[in-house]
Design a protein around this motif. Structure first.
Motif, PDB file in Angstrom:
ATOM      1  N   ASN A 221      17.643  28.191  33.256  1.00  0.00           N
ATOM      2  CA  ASN A 221      18.771  29.105  33.456  1.00  0.00           C
ATOM      3  C   ASN A 221      19.886  28.354  34.185  1.00  0.00           C
ATOM      4  O   ASN A 221      20.061  28.488  35.396  1.00  0.00           O
ATOM      5  N   ASN A 222      20.621  27.548  33.437  1.00  0.00           N
ATOM      6  CA  ASN A 222      21.691  26.722  33.996  1.00  0.00           C
ATOM      7  C   ASN A 222      23.084  27.255  33.666  1.00  0.00           C
ATOM      8  O   ASN A 222      24.071  26.529  33.786  1.00  0.00           O
ATOM      9  N   HIS A 223      23.161  28.508  33.234  1.00  0.00           N
ATOM     10  CA  HIS A 223      24.428  29.028  32.730  1.00  0.00           C
ATOM     11  C   HIS A 223      25.485  29.149  33.837  1.00  0.00           C
ATOM     12  O   HIS A 223      26.678  28.959  33.564  1.00  0.00           O
ATOM     13  N   LEU A 224      25.077  29.448  35.063  1.00  0.00           N
ATOM     14  CA  LEU A 224      26.055  29.522  36.143  1.00  0.00           C
ATOM     15  C   LEU A 224      26.675  28.149  36.380  1.00  0.00           C
ATOM     16  O   LEU A 224      27.901  28.034  36.568  1.00  0.00           O
ATOM     17  N   GLN A 225      25.860  27.117  36.375  1.00  0.00           N
ATOM     18  CA  GLN A 225      26.366  25.756  36.543  1.00  0.00           C
ATOM     19  C   GLN A 225      27.349  25.390  35.434  1.00  0.00           C
ATOM     20  O   GLN A 225      28.406  24.808  35.693  1.00  0.00           O
ATOM     21  N   TYR A 226      26.996  25.756  34.211  1.00  0.00           N
ATOM     22  CA  TYR A 226      27.891  25.461  33.090  1.00  0.00           C
ATOM     23  C   TYR A 226      29.205  26.237  33.220  1.00  0.00           C
ATOM     24  O   TYR A 226      30.287  25.706  32.932  1.00  0.00           O
ATOM     25  N   ALA A 227      29.123  27.506  33.636  1.00  0.00           N
ATOM     26  CA  ALA A 227      30.323  28.318  33.788  1.00  0.00           C
ATOM     27  C   ALA A 227      31.250  27.719  34.844  1.00  0.00           C
ATOM     28  O   ALA A 227      32.474  27.612  34.636  1.00  0.00           O
ATOM     29  N   VAL A 228      30.688  27.303  35.977  1.00  0.00           N
ATOM     30  CA  VAL A 228      31.491  26.679  37.031  1.00  0.00           C
ATOM     31  C   VAL A 228      32.148  25.400  36.513  1.00  0.00           C
ATOM     32  O   VAL A 228      33.316  25.111  36.818  1.00  0.00           O
ATOM     33  N   THR A 229      31.422  24.636  35.715  1.00  0.00           N
ATOM     34  CA  THR A 229      31.979  23.393  35.164  1.00  0.00           C
ATOM     35  C   THR A 229      33.176  23.678  34.276  1.00  0.00           C
ATOM     36  O   THR A 229      34.240  23.053  34.414  1.00  0.00           O
ATOM     37  N   TRP A 230      33.022  24.633  33.338  1.00  0.00           N
ATOM     38  CA  TRP A 230      34.133  24.925  32.420  1.00  0.00           C
ATOM     39  C   TRP A 230      35.334  25.505  33.160  1.00  0.00           C
ATOM     40  O   TRP A 230      36.478  25.114  32.908  1.00  0.00           O
ATOM     41  N   TYR A 231      35.084  26.437  34.079  1.00  0.00           N
ATOM     42  CA  TYR A 231      36.191  27.011  34.846  1.00  0.00           C
ATOM     43  C   TYR A 231      36.834  25.950  35.743  1.00  0.00           C
ATOM     44  O   TYR A 231      38.058  25.952  35.940  1.00  0.00           O
ATOM     45  N   GLY A 232      36.040  25.042  36.277  1.00  0.00           N
ATOM     46  CA  GLY A 232      36.586  23.970  37.100  1.00  0.00           C
ATOM     47  C   GLY A 232      37.489  23.046  36.307  1.00  0.00           C
ATOM     48  O   GLY A 232      38.563  22.632  36.778  1.00  0.00           O
ATOM     49  N   LEU A 233      37.071  22.721  35.081  1.00  0.00           N
ATOM     50  CA  LEU A 233      37.916  21.891  34.214  1.00  0.00           C
ATOM     51  C   LEU A 233      39.212  22.614  33.866  1.00  0.00           C
ATOM     52  O   LEU A 233      40.286  21.991  33.792  1.00  0.00           O
ATOM     53  N   ALA A 234      39.106  23.916  33.638  1.00  0.00           N
ATOM     54  CA  ALA A 234      40.313  24.697  33.341  1.00  0.00           C
ATOM     55  C   ALA A 234      41.277  24.673  34.530  1.00  0.00           C
ATOM     56  O   ALA A 234      42.497  24.503  34.360  1.00  0.00           O
ATOM     57  N   ALA A 235      40.751  24.830  35.740  1.00  0.00           N
ATOM     58  CA  ALA A 235      41.597  24.808  36.923  1.00  0.00           C
ATOM     59  C   ALA A 235      42.239  23.439  37.117  1.00  0.00           C
ATOM     60  O   ALA A 235      43.435  23.333  37.448  1.00  0.00           O
ATOM     61  N   ALA A 236      41.464  22.372  36.896  1.00  0.00           N
ATOM     62  CA  ALA A 236      42.006  21.020  37.040  1.00  0.00           C
ATOM     63  C   ALA A 236      43.110  20.763  36.028  1.00  0.00           C
ATOM     64  O   ALA A 236      44.163  20.174  36.347  1.00  0.00           O
ATOM     65  N   LEU A 237      42.898  21.209  34.800  1.00  0.00           N
ATOM     66  CA  LEU A 237      43.925  21.037  33.776  1.00  0.00           C
ATOM     67  C   LEU A 237      45.194  21.797  34.142  1.00  0.00           C
ATOM     68  O   LEU A 237      46.314  21.278  33.974  1.00  0.00           O
ATOM     69  N   ALA A 238      45.035  23.010  34.662  1.00  0.00           N
ATOM     70  CA  ALA A 238      46.203  23.806  35.036  1.00  0.00           C
ATOM     71  C   ALA A 238      46.994  23.119  36.147  1.00  0.00           C
ATOM     72  O   ALA A 238      48.241  23.093  36.117  1.00  0.00           O
ATOM     73  N   VAL A 239      46.305  22.532  37.116  1.00  0.00           N
ATOM     74  CA  VAL A 239      46.984  21.851  38.219  1.00  0.00           C
ATOM     75  C   VAL A 239      47.735  20.627  37.717  1.00  0.00           C
ATOM     76  O   VAL A 239      48.911  20.408  38.047  1.00  0.00           O
ATOM     77  N   VAL A 240      47.086  19.809  36.919  1.00  0.00           N
ATOM     78  CA  VAL A 240      47.728  18.585  36.406  1.00  0.00           C
ATOM     79  C   VAL A 240      48.919  18.930  35.520  1.00  0.00           C
ATOM     80  O   VAL A 240      50.004  18.333  35.642  1.00  0.00           O
TER      81      VAL A 240
END
Length: 254
Positions: A221-240
């Protein structure tokens, strides 16, 4: 020599419409992937809760389990009470590990009182005890009773990386119900349409081997980890992207 005030101004690139569209598209994809993982997390947690409730429930009779199978089309992890006589001549071997030891799960047809058969995972034996002649224990004869967990047959091989079964060599890597039933010489219309894994025998049975209770219910059950990863990448992209878009178009460099 020119003065500092006469030095040229460097004009920085400003993102255009194509860049904005590309960033928004990727951002939407990342957010969608994160949201999908959140949904998968809710599904997995509900599944794990359901499995836990099933395993803890009082066992059904085999007739009740068959009725549930007929009604719902699945019976995974439902506790069942079973009795019958093992047909050791039909024994099949599934490559497995148990508590770090290599060996086999022993699948044996159980002759029921009504003349039908049930395919039973009796449990684990060490790798060098595959052949009956190498075993120091005697196989049970006569009627045996036990509690078990019902297991659904698989619709297909779980993954391309799983080797193909070799029924001719009595070597199984995945639970192909129809092929295993055929290898045991059982008729389709006289076989219960699902497996069972033995959990325990009666206290006075004296049966210790194969080791029962080997059903694995450890679903990742690694779905929370995956969700944090995708949302984190989205946030990083938005900042850059925001930095590139809103910075000053003209800046002097020295």
């Amino acid at each position: 020599m020119s003065s500092a005030s006469e030095r040229p101004t460097v004009t920085h690139w400003r993102p255009g419409p194509i860049f904005v569209v590309a960033v928004l598209t990727v951002l939407a994809m990342l957010i969608a992937l994160g949201t999908w993982q959140v949904q998968r997390l809710a599904w997995k947690e509900a599944l794990l809760e359901r499995i836990a409730e099933r395993i803890a429930a009082p066992p059904l009779s085999l007739a009740q389990a068959e009725a549930q199978w007929a009604q719902q089309g699945e019976i995974e992890y439902v506790p069942v009470e079973v009795s019958g006589r093992f047909d050791h001549d039909g024994e099949q071997h599934f490559l497995a590990t148990h508590q770090g030891q290599s060996g086999w799960y022993v699948y044996t047809p159980l002759e029921l009182r009504d003349g039908r058969a049930l395919i039973v995972n009796r449990g684990f034996i060490p790798y060098d005890r595959k052949e009956p002649a190498t075993r120091e224990w005697e196989e049970p004869e006569g009627i045996v009773s036990f509690t078990a967990l019902a297991r659904d047959p698989l619709a297909e091989k779980p993954s391309w990386i799983v080797p193909d079964n070799a029924p001719a060599d009595n070597l199984w890597y995945w639970k192909d119900f129809a092929a295993m039933r055929e290898a045991m010489g059982l008729a389709a219309d006289a076989t219960v349409p699902f497996f069972v894994d033995i959990r325990s025998y009666g206290a006075d049975s004296g049966i210790r081997v194969p080791v029962p209770g080997v059903t694995q219910v450890d679903l990742p059950n690694n779905h929370l980890q995956y969700a944090v990863t995708w949302y984190g990448l989205a946030a990083a992209l938005a900042v850059v992207a925001g930095f590139m878009f809103f910075r000053s178009p003209n800046r002097k460099e020295w």
